[in-house]
Scaffold this motif. Sequence first.
Motif, PDB file in Angstrom:
ATOM      1  N   TYR A   1       4.889   1.306  -5.072  1.00  0.00           N
ATOM      2  CA  TYR A   1       4.866   2.747  -4.857  1.00  0.00           C
ATOM      3  C   TYR A   1       6.260   3.348  -4.876  1.00  0.00           C
ATOM      4  O   TYR A   1       7.260   2.680  -4.624  1.00  0.00           O
ATOM      5  CB  TYR A   1       4.109   3.117  -3.577  1.00  0.00           C
ATOM      6  CG  TYR A   1       4.823   2.917  -2.267  1.00  0.00           C
ATOM      7  CD1 TYR A   1       5.733   3.861  -1.798  1.00  0.00           C
ATOM      8  CD2 TYR A   1       4.540   1.814  -1.467  1.00  0.00           C
ATOM      9  CE1 TYR A   1       6.349   3.716  -0.569  1.00  0.00           C
ATOM     10  CE2 TYR A   1       5.151   1.667  -0.236  1.00  0.00           C
ATOM     11  CZ  TYR A   1       6.061   2.612   0.209  1.00  0.00           C
ATOM     12  OH  TYR A   1       6.673   2.452   1.427  1.00  0.00           O
TER      13      TYR A   1
ATOM     14  N   ASN B   1       1.034  -4.542  -4.929  1.00  0.00           N
ATOM     15  CA  ASN B   1       1.248  -3.147  -4.563  1.00  0.00           C
ATOM     16  C   ASN B   1       2.578  -2.647  -5.096  1.00  0.00           C
ATOM     17  O   ASN B   1       3.569  -3.381  -5.117  1.00  0.00           O
ATOM     18  CB  ASN B   1       1.294  -2.986  -3.028  1.00  0.00           C
ATOM     19  CG  ASN B   1       0.036  -3.481  -2.359  1.00  0.00           C
ATOM     20  OD1 ASN B   1      -0.902  -2.740  -2.149  1.00  0.00           O
ATOM     21  ND2 ASN B   1       0.009  -4.760  -2.016  1.00  0.00           N
TER      22      ASN B   1
ATOM     23  N   GLN C   1       8.485   6.571  -3.271  1.00  0.00           N
ATOM     24  CA  GLN C   1       8.447   7.357  -2.046  1.00  0.00           C
ATOM     25  C   GLN C   1       9.705   8.207  -1.902  1.00  0.00           C
ATOM     26  O   GLN C   1      10.819   7.762  -2.203  1.00  0.00           O
ATOM     27  CB  GLN C   1       8.344   6.431  -0.825  1.00  0.00           C
ATOM     28  CG  GLN C   1       8.353   7.163   0.512  1.00  0.00           C
ATOM     29  CD  GLN C   1       8.375   6.221   1.695  1.00  0.00           C
ATOM     30  OE1 GLN C   1       8.626   5.024   1.539  1.00  0.00           O
ATOM     31  NE2 GLN C   1       8.119   6.740   2.882  1.00  0.00           N
TER      32      GLN C   1
ATOM     33  N   ARG D   1      -2.965   5.566  -4.971  1.00  0.00           N
ATOM     34  CA  ARG D   1      -2.732   6.149  -3.646  1.00  0.00           C
ATOM     35  C   ARG D   1      -1.778   7.330  -3.767  1.00  0.00           C
ATOM     36  O   ARG D   1      -0.652   7.189  -4.266  1.00  0.00           O
ATOM     37  CB  ARG D   1      -2.158   5.092  -2.693  1.00  0.00           C
ATOM     38  CG  ARG D   1      -3.021   3.834  -2.581  1.00  0.00           C
ATOM     39  CD  ARG D   1      -2.402   2.834  -1.633  1.00  0.00           C
ATOM     40  NE  ARG D   1      -3.089   1.548  -1.650  1.00  0.00           N
ATOM     41  CZ  ARG D   1      -4.130   1.227  -0.901  1.00  0.00           C
ATOM     42  NH1 ARG D   1      -4.619   2.119  -0.055  1.00  0.00           N
ATOM     43  NH2 ARG D   1      -4.683   0.029  -0.969  1.00  0.00           N
TER      44      ARG D   1
ATOM     45  N   ARG E   1      -3.983  12.033   2.521  1.00  0.00           N
ATOM     46  CA  ARG E   1      -4.079  10.806   1.734  1.00  0.00           C
ATOM     47  C   ARG E   1      -5.307  10.852   0.830  1.00  0.00           C
ATOM     48  O   ARG E   1      -6.424  11.046   1.306  1.00  0.00           O
ATOM     49  CB  ARG E   1      -4.137   9.573   2.652  1.00  0.00           C
ATOM     50  CG  ARG E   1      -2.854   9.410   3.442  1.00  0.00           C
ATOM     51  CD  ARG E   1      -2.924   8.337   4.513  1.00  0.00           C
ATOM     52  NE  ARG E   1      -1.604   8.203   5.114  1.00  0.00           N
ATOM     53  CZ  ARG E   1      -0.681   7.305   4.766  1.00  0.00           C
ATOM     54  NH1 ARG E   1      -0.972   6.421   3.822  1.00  0.00           N
ATOM     55  NH2 ARG E   1       0.499   7.282   5.337  1.00  0.00           N
TER      56      ARG E   1
ATOM     57  N   GLY F   1       1.385   5.523  -5.181  1.00  0.00           N
ATOM     58  CA  GLY F   1       1.310   4.076  -5.240  1.00  0.00           C
ATOM     59  C   GLY F   1       0.113   3.569  -6.007  1.00  0.00           C
ATOM     60  O   GLY F   1      -0.866   4.286  -6.229  1.00  0.00           O
TER      61      GLY F   1
ATOM     62  N   GLU G   1      -7.235   8.594  -2.180  1.00  0.00           N
ATOM     63  CA  GLU G   1      -7.227   7.238  -2.719  1.00  0.00           C
ATOM     64  C   GLU G   1      -8.444   6.978  -3.608  1.00  0.00           C
ATOM     65  O   GLU G   1      -9.447   6.407  -3.172  1.00  0.00           O
ATOM     66  CB  GLU G   1      -7.174   6.215  -1.576  1.00  0.00           C
ATOM     67  CG  GLU G   1      -5.901   6.313  -0.745  1.00  0.00           C
ATOM     68  CD  GLU G   1      -5.888   5.336   0.416  1.00  0.00           C
ATOM     69  OE1 GLU G   1      -4.825   4.791   0.703  1.00  0.00           O
ATOM     70  OE2 GLU G   1      -6.954   5.139   1.057  1.00  0.00           O
TER      71      GLU G   1
ATOM     72  N   GLN H   1       0.840  -1.175   0.000  1.00  0.00           N
ATOM     73  CA  GLN H   1       0.000   0.000   0.000  1.00  0.00           C
ATOM     74  C   GLN H   1       0.883   1.236   0.000  1.00  0.00           C
ATOM     75  O   GLN H   1       1.548   1.500  -0.980  1.00  0.00           O
ATOM     76  CB  GLN H   1      -0.973  -0.051   1.192  1.00  0.00           C
ATOM     77  CG  GLN H   1      -1.732  -1.354   1.260  1.00  0.00           C
ATOM     78  CD  GLN H   1      -1.963  -1.874   2.656  1.00  0.00           C
ATOM     79  OE1 GLN H   1      -2.948  -2.544   2.851  1.00  0.00           O
ATOM     80  NE2 GLN H   1      -1.128  -1.607   3.609  1.00  0.00           N
ATOM     81  N   THR H   2       0.964   1.948   1.114  1.00  0.00           N
ATOM     82  CA  THR H   2       1.921   3.034   1.256  1.00  0.00           C
ATOM     83  C   THR H   2       2.477   3.003   2.668  1.00  0.00           C
ATOM     84  O   THR H   2       1.952   2.334   3.551  1.00  0.00           O
ATOM     85  CB  THR H   2       1.256   4.401   1.002  1.00  0.00           C
ATOM     86  OG1 THR H   2       0.088   4.513   1.815  1.00  0.00           O
ATOM     87  CG2 THR H   2       0.891   4.577  -0.463  1.00  0.00           C
ATOM     88  N   ASN H   3       3.535   3.750   2.895  1.00  0.00           N
ATOM     89  CA  ASN H   3       4.198   3.764   4.192  1.00  0.00           C
ATOM     90  C   ASN H   3       3.401   4.617   5.188  1.00  0.00           C
ATOM     91  O   ASN H   3       3.047   5.755   4.886  1.00  0.00           O
ATOM     92  CB  ASN H   3       5.609   4.326   4.020  1.00  0.00           C
ATOM     93  CG  ASN H   3       6.487   4.073   5.215  1.00  0.00           C
ATOM     94  OD1 ASN H   3       6.081   4.308   6.345  1.00  0.00           O
ATOM     95  ND2 ASN H   3       7.689   3.602   4.972  1.00  0.00           N
TER      96      ASN H   3
ATOM     97  N   GLN I   1       4.366  10.218  -1.617  1.00  0.00           N
ATOM     98  CA  GLN I   1       4.253   8.822  -2.003  1.00  0.00           C
ATOM     99  C   GLN I   1       3.206   8.707  -3.108  1.00  0.00           C
ATOM    100  O   GLN I   1       2.144   9.330  -3.026  1.00  0.00           O
ATOM    101  CB  GLN I   1       3.824   7.949  -0.821  1.00  0.00           C
ATOM    102  CG  GLN I   1       4.786   7.948   0.360  1.00  0.00           C
ATOM    103  CD  GLN I   1       4.293   7.078   1.489  1.00  0.00           C
ATOM    104  OE1 GLN I   1       4.106   5.868   1.325  1.00  0.00           O
ATOM    105  NE2 GLN I   1       4.062   7.677   2.649  1.00  0.00           N
TER     106      GLN I   1
END
Length: 361
Positions: A270, A268, A272, A320, A336, A279, A338, A14-16, A277
Amino acid sequence: MTILLATSLKLQAQTNTTSLEDSYSYNRSKLGKVQFRFSALSYVRNNEYFNYIADGYTLFGTYINPRISYQPHEKVQLELGGFARKDFGAKGLKDLEPTFTVRIKQNNWQFLIGNLDANINHRMIEPMLSFERLVTNPLERGIQVKYNKTGTIGKTDIKDETFFDSWIDMQQSTSPGQTRQEYIWGGTSFISPGVMVKSFKLKGLVQGSIYHMGGQNIQSTQPVRTLFNSAVGVRVQKELTKTQTLTADNYYVSYYESPFQGSAYYLNSYWQNPKYQVGVSYWFGHFFNSPMGNDLFQSYSRKFGYSDWYEAYRSILVLRLVRDWKVIDGLNVSLRVEPHYDVQNGKFEHSEGLYVKYQLP
């Protein structure tokens, strides 16, 4: 989106989310002294969903957790505090309760009993543990064992982190003669040490959880249920510069509850840097069900008024976009956005969220 998908094999799940995780420190200079600690999160999250699986709604509010901390030993930390949550637009407080944690540290290991390092701190994939629980279920109570070690790979200067987290969260208790069931949720999340293959860093990813609803000698008409979820994956990461990385996390995910079972693929990727980010995630699930997971990824409806609805297959493509700010030490802001495309139903939907996290360690 097409370009990002095309490069996904070259590209963390996903993302961090580490900017919103909890952090704690042990300080020998504080031995025998009382310290004040404080954490807070203000949030707004808007889900614009129009399918028959997940409800659309807006979450807007704030919560605080002031605590008194005491270190009787360099390896032991005691915390006593209170938690209060306010949903904007509703009267009174949503939650108000005490918190207490005993935290024992041995080298890179930590043992906790009481209130746990919860929700996104477990670093599980969103189909198994929704990011939204950071807002809706900020507290977990039980026991937890954690391992975290940071360093470099071999003789290189490439940074690496090994992560292990195992916990039992007692969500609802019962006793003989009661009409309510006990709800117990336990899980394990593991990210292996990295190895270098040419210029790529490879890591193994293993996650599992058990959710049990039952109890002995109780007067409940609800069936006893035990749900199992697991995910096995691999991370491929490429450092472009000291501040930029491309990452791909690919998982095989499963669900089992006798006699039912389901499975899914979760891909997933992405890019960064410290501030941004970008993704892409793709989910293809077949009769998948995870009690703590994001509603969107489930085959069985959680939408109000549609309890009998299910979709055997769920196919979702998610973009994302994340912007992180570190305002000062301890104060982080995360935006964020999405949008996603529900392939099976041909629907474009979206969610957005702004989160302001402050922690005084």
